[in-house]
Design a protein around this motif. Structure first.
Motif, PDB file in Angstrom:
ATOM      1  N   UNK A  21      -5.993   3.303 -33.221  1.00 17.57           N
ATOM      2  CA  UNK A  21      -6.258   4.269 -30.814  1.00 17.57           C
ATOM      3  C   UNK A  21      -7.665   4.427 -32.126  1.00 17.57           C
ATOM      4  N   UNK A  22      -8.380   4.525 -32.134  1.00 24.30           N
ATOM      5  CA  UNK A  22      -9.813   4.570 -32.494  1.00 24.30           C
ATOM      6  C   UNK A  22     -10.626   3.360 -32.114  1.00 24.30           C
ATOM      7  N   UNK A 236     -10.455   9.690 -30.816  1.00 24.29           N
ATOM      8  CA  UNK A 236     -11.440  10.241 -30.917  1.00 24.29           C
ATOM      9  C   UNK A 236     -12.248  10.431 -31.288  1.00 24.29           C
ATOM     10  N   UNK A 237     -11.992  11.914 -32.618  1.00 23.50           N
ATOM     11  CA  UNK A 237     -13.380  12.144 -33.823  1.00 23.50           C
ATOM     12  C   UNK A 237     -12.911  11.459 -34.496  1.00 23.50           C
ATOM     13  N   UNK A 238     -12.106   9.939 -34.841  1.00 25.45           N
ATOM     14  CA  UNK A 238     -12.524   9.344 -35.888  1.00 25.45           C
ATOM     15  C   UNK A 238     -13.237   7.957 -35.104  1.00 25.45           C
ATOM     16  N   UNK A 239     -13.013   8.078 -33.900  1.00 28.24           N
ATOM     17  CA  UNK A 239     -13.950   6.838 -33.634  1.00 28.24           C
ATOM     18  C   UNK A 239     -15.933   7.662 -33.388  1.00 28.24           C
ATOM     19  N   UNK A 240     -15.828   8.586 -32.825  1.00 30.51           N
ATOM     20  CA  UNK A 240     -16.977   9.560 -33.014  1.00 30.51           C
ATOM     21  C   UNK A 240     -17.257   9.534 -34.947  1.00 30.51           C
ATOM     22  N   UNK A 241     -16.564   9.637 -35.680  1.00 31.14           N
ATOM     23  CA  UNK A 241     -16.849  10.059 -37.184  1.00 31.14           C
ATOM     24  C   UNK A 241     -17.759   9.207 -37.420  1.00 31.14           C
ATOM     25  N   UNK A 242     -16.964   7.621 -37.446  1.00 32.74           N
ATOM     26  CA  UNK A 242     -17.154   6.167 -37.459  1.00 32.74           C
ATOM     27  C   UNK A 242     -18.679   5.827 -37.533  1.00 32.74           C
ATOM     28  N   UNK A 243     -18.221   5.787 -36.381  1.00 33.99           N
ATOM     29  CA  UNK A 243     -20.028   5.528 -34.839  1.00 33.99           C
ATOM     30  C   UNK A 243     -19.492   5.095 -34.373  1.00 33.99           C
ATOM     31  N   UNK A 252     -12.935   2.419 -40.443  1.00 32.86           N
ATOM     32  CA  UNK A 252     -13.077   3.747 -41.693  1.00 32.86           C
ATOM     33  C   UNK A 252     -12.801   5.254 -41.104  1.00 32.86           C
ATOM     34  N   UNK A 253     -13.463   5.721 -39.896  1.00 33.61           N
ATOM     35  CA  UNK A 253     -13.779   6.879 -39.727  1.00 33.61           C
ATOM     36  C   UNK A 253     -11.791   7.587 -39.115  1.00 33.61           C
ATOM     37  N   UNK A 254     -11.110   6.233 -39.316  1.00 32.02           N
ATOM     38  CA  UNK A 254      -9.660   6.618 -38.923  1.00 32.02           C
ATOM     39  C   UNK A 254      -8.863   7.006 -40.389  1.00 32.02           C
ATOM     40  N   UNK A 255      -8.803   5.358 -40.921  1.00 33.11           N
ATOM     41  CA  UNK A 255      -8.073   5.729 -41.983  1.00 33.11           C
ATOM     42  C   UNK A 255      -8.985   7.529 -43.066  1.00 33.11           C
TER      43      UNK A 255
END
Length: 309
Positions: A21-22, A236-243, A252-255
């Motif tokens: 999703x990210x 969305x948090x995962x997308x921001x987390x990874x960049x 990477x952010x999602x996992x």
């Protein structure tokens, strides 16, 4: 160690769905600088469509193999969700492409609410059990348990990511996407059609979200019209987390977010002396978002989107 391994397996399964999703969020943002907050509802539409197809087919053809039914439902759901996302981009976002950034953002939130309401009217608001189509017998692995559905989720995620990376890096459409992300006006002068590229990006994002939605429903065994909101927000948090804007960062952010949430929920009760239980696991995603935005606003791998000329 068995508990830790079990939570790692659960985290990888959950994180792989967040990653898919990210990727939709980060692809759209990378090309048109838009956060599509209706993306979680595309996941929901895909999952509900697959549920409707599966339940109808089971009544009409009781002897059909579960894996075949799941595959057919997934393909049809991807087509439905891709068509929906194509229409959303063309009707709701394209007219606002040169507007102030707040206008498409508000439109995206409004589209999210609209899709939830329409899904509630069409599919009714009650929770619906998602049929178990794959063998339910758990597989023992070093003291932990993994199901056939979870193995399918990890395998489909790996295949989806490999296909996406090949498409972006080695195909003509991928080159056009990268050129449009770099500078849409110069790309148009070089023969690229930005509108077509943006529509293709929304379609690809919808397919990934639908795969995640069907896997999410298969893993948790239930579907409902609000089911896309929280996974969409966490993705969305995962997308921001990874960049955000970085495909590898979204994965990477999602996992990592899935692992943090799963391992944290497994030990949350012990760490807080029983004050907080595993049902408070959702707080980890937003704690991560706050920490990342405070310490590293560009994310773990940074944003790879160039400044527009």
């Amino acid at each position: 160690m068995e508990v830790l391994l079990q939570q790692i397996i659960n985290g990888l399964v959950l994180g792989s769905m967040y990653a898919l999703v990210a990727l939709g969020y980060t692809m759209v943002y990378g090309i048109i600088n838009l956060i599509n907050f209706a993306h979680g509802e595309v996941l929901m539409v895909g999952a509900l469509t697959s549920w409707a197809i599966i339940t109808t087919a089971q009544e009409a053809m009781p002897g059909i193999p579960g894996w075949l039914l799941l595959l057919v439902a997934l393909v049809i759901s991807c087509v439905v969700a891709a068509t929906l996302n194509f229409v959303i981009e063309k009707v709701a976002y394209r007219p606002l492409r040169n507007s102030p950034k707040l206008a498409p953002l508000i439109t995206a939130i409004g589209m999210s609410i609209l899709l939830q309401t329409l899904a509630m009217i069409i599919f009714k608001p009650n929770y619906k059990p998602y049929p178990t189509l794959l063998p339910a017998a758990p597989i023992q692995f070093a003291g932990a348990v993994i199901t056939t559905t979870q193995i399918m989720i990890l395998g489909m995620t790996a295949v989806s990511l490999a296909v996406l990376m090949y498409l972006v890096n080695y195909t003509r459409l991928g080159r056009a996407m990268r050129a449009t992300a770099e500078n849409p006006r110069v790309a148009a002068l070089m023969g690229v059609k930005p509108d077509m590229v943006i529509s293709a990006t929304f379609i690809i994002g919808a397919v990934l979200a639908t795969i995640a939605g069907v896997m999410y429903a298969s893993n948790y065994g239930t579907v409902q019209h609000t089911m896309g909101f929280l996974p969409g927000l966490k993705a969305f948090t995962a997308a921001v987390f990874g960049g955000i804007g970085n495909l590898a960062g979204a994965v990477v952010g999602g996992v990592l977010l899935g692992l943090i949430e799963s391992i944290g929920s497994g030990y949350l009760g012990v760490l807080t002396g029983g004050v907080l239980g595993s049902h408070y696991s959702d707080i980890f995603a937003f704690i991560v978002l706050i920490v990342v935005l405070t310490l590293r606003p560009s994310g773990l791998l940074g944003e790879r989107v160039a400044d527009r000329a």
